[in-house]
Scaffold this motif. Sequence first.
Motif, PDB file in Angstrom:
ATOM      1  N   GLU A  55      50.480  56.604  44.681  1.00 39.60           N
ATOM      2  CA  GLU A  55      49.361  56.117  45.496  1.00 39.60           C
ATOM      3  C   GLU A  55      49.063  54.646  45.208  1.00 39.60           C
ATOM      4  O   GLU A  55      49.139  54.199  44.065  1.00 39.60           O
ATOM      5  N   GLU A  56      48.688  53.928  46.251  1.00 38.87           N
ATOM      6  CA  GLU A  56      48.331  52.525  46.079  1.00 38.87           C
ATOM      7  C   GLU A  56      46.968  52.426  45.399  1.00 38.87           C
ATOM      8  O   GLU A  56      45.959  52.883  45.942  1.00 38.87           O
ATOM      9  N   ILE A  57      46.928  51.849  44.225  1.00 38.58           N
ATOM     10  CA  ILE A  57      45.694  51.764  43.435  1.00 38.58           C
ATOM     11  C   ILE A  57      44.860  50.563  43.854  1.00 38.58           C
ATOM     12  O   ILE A  57      43.637  50.616  43.888  1.00 38.58           O
ATOM     13  N   PHE A  58      45.501  49.450  44.177  1.00 35.40           N
ATOM     14  CA  PHE A  58      44.836  48.211  44.556  1.00 35.40           C
ATOM     15  C   PHE A  58      43.923  47.713  43.442  1.00 35.40           C
ATOM     16  O   PHE A  58      42.773  47.328  43.656  1.00 35.40           O
ATOM     17  N   GLY A  59      44.462  47.737  42.251  1.00 38.63           N
ATOM     18  CA  GLY A  59      43.772  47.245  41.068  1.00 38.63           C
ATOM     19  C   GLY A  59      44.806  46.887  40.022  1.00 38.63           C
ATOM     20  O   GLY A  59      46.005  47.183  40.180  1.00 38.63           O
ATOM     21  N   PRO A  60      44.402  46.268  38.919  1.00 44.38           N
ATOM     22  CA  PRO A  60      45.339  45.753  37.912  1.00 44.38           C
ATOM     23  C   PRO A  60      45.880  46.834  36.987  1.00 44.38           C
ATOM     24  O   PRO A  60      45.585  46.857  35.782  1.00 44.38           O
ATOM     25  N   VAL A  61      46.671  47.747  37.553  1.00 44.91           N
ATOM     26  CA  VAL A  61      47.189  48.881  36.791  1.00 44.91           C
ATOM     27  C   VAL A  61      48.708  48.930  36.920  1.00 44.91           C
ATOM     28  O   VAL A  61      49.238  49.046  38.032  1.00 44.91           O
ATOM     29  N   MET A  62      49.411  48.850  35.785  1.00 43.68           N
ATOM     30  CA  MET A  62      50.867  48.908  35.755  1.00 43.68           C
ATOM     31  C   MET A  62      51.329  50.290  35.306  1.00 43.68           C
ATOM     32  O   MET A  62      50.816  50.829  34.321  1.00 43.68           O
ATOM     33  N   GLN A 114      44.711  43.354  43.707  1.00 44.92           N
ATOM     34  CA  GLN A 114      44.378  43.648  45.103  1.00 44.92           C
ATOM     35  C   GLN A 114      45.374  42.949  46.033  1.00 44.92           C
ATOM     36  O   GLN A 114      45.023  42.064  46.815  1.00 44.92           O
ATOM     37  N   VAL A 115      46.621  43.382  45.910  1.00 43.38           N
ATOM     38  CA  VAL A 115      47.728  42.761  46.636  1.00 43.38           C
ATOM     39  C   VAL A 115      48.601  43.869  47.205  1.00 43.38           C
ATOM     40  O   VAL A 115      49.067  44.741  46.463  1.00 43.38           O
ATOM     41  N   CYS A 116      48.856  43.823  48.493  1.00 43.84           N
ATOM     42  CA  CYS A 116      49.649  44.897  49.115  1.00 43.84           C
ATOM     43  C   CYS A 116      51.079  44.923  48.603  1.00 43.84           C
ATOM     44  O   CYS A 116      51.726  45.974  48.607  1.00 43.84           O
ATOM     45  N   ILE A 117      51.595  43.780  48.142  1.00 44.61           N
ATOM     46  CA  ILE A 117      52.963  43.732  47.636  1.00 44.61           C
ATOM     47  C   ILE A 117      53.011  43.738  46.107  1.00 44.61           C
ATOM     48  O   ILE A 117      54.017  43.371  45.509  1.00 44.61           O
TER      49      ILE A 117
END
Length: 475
Positions: free
Chosen positions: A378-385, A277-280
């Motif tokens: 798309e920005e997922i905002f979760g722990p997905v690489m 959950q990090v914008c960068i």
Amino acid sequence: MFNQPKQYINGAWVDSHSQETIAVINPATEAAFGTIAKGNAQDVEDAVQAANNVYLEFRHSSIDYRKQLLDGIVSEYENRKADLIEAMTLELGTPVTAAENVHYEMGLAHFKAARDALDDFQFQERRGNNVVMKEAIGVAGLITPWNFPTNQTAIKLAGALAAGSTVVLKPSEETPFAAIILAEIFDKVGVPQGVFNLVNGDGMGVGNPLSEHPLVRMVSFTGSGNTGSKIMEKASADFKKVSLELGGKSPFIILDDADLEAAADAAVHKVVDNSGQVCIAGSRTLVPESQKEAFIEQVKAKIQTINVGDPQDSSVNMGPVINEKQFNQVQEFIKIGQAEGATLEFGGEGKPEGLETGYYIKPTVFSNVDNTMTIAQEEIFGPVMSILTYSDLDEAIKIANDTKYGLAGYVYGKDMETLQYVATSLEAGVIEINEAPRSWDLPFGGYKQSGIGREWGDFGIEEFLEVKSISGFFN
């Protein structure tokens, strides 16, 4: 229970006009652990009027006085360390070690950076018998997100106070208690009545009337692009200044001379820190085609060491995501990734074993990702690489820049000339080479749909200023 049913307006805790409250949920337990006031437009009106009543007086306050205020805030912030850590662990679900070593420290650093920036900041420049002045813009509405409860509020508050601007703060209703502690800090330090005001509530009840209020001359918002767009549209009605820090889909480019094990470790942390959950977050990992398989094996070895669990456990390094809505959104992206043909290498749908209660997500890795796929755009905002490959440097740069966002970018390798070339070719506002630590006086903000304006240090002060020229100011 944490409870604060009042708003902080004009230097006092006062009843909310709504007489309603909002339950605050601990994402690790899915249970309420506190309540806050559910503010309304009348609360906003009172807060804005309080800020407006004193904005000229605070604008004319001396730089030395504002330094003293910030020094006092830093000192009292340090005194409240344990309270801030406890609040963030409960409201955000961040592991207690991260709450202490990351979130707490970032907030502290921004107050210090703004104070230090005042040592050299030039509010006046003489040009012959004339002067160019930078003066506080007036009442600023600050709207902050839930993912960094101290960092995002400290950035805005520190810049505004250093500039001499009065403020009304609306923190996220998901993570309000760090902001409430900051209000208590400001009250104890003696920030003048009306200079700082806190109105808790949701977007409809507080965010909208704050961003639309005619006496608010500047809105500083961090959050989603959709909300930022609406704020910008509404601000155009009376030409408010806006500062927007929005989303990102940042590339992490691994060069062909990189140490793959070290690069994999860095890349994993860029997607699992703060539960992604990090914008960068460096969520698009670009690796040379020839090294794809070796890199994937290194990533698998690193990501399986991530300990997901109870944020109160000091051995845990990844907690839950913020709420059920965010959990479901990340799950949907994982489904879409598989449906669009990406290869699931690690993690996947559902909760980690043994963590049925709480909004926990499996750290997830996809390979064979094409940059046109949803999980790459798309920005997922979760722990997905998402692991993408490239054939040469020009293709890597092209892929990296092929996004509507432009907040951050990461480059990892050994040859400095190549690292510099890539860093200067990326269309993003924040670039990091080989995990070099960021100085707190560097500007922070994005290109394209990642926002408008810059924060941190002297750049953050600039956002709260207007420029005035006066002819004949000197004899």
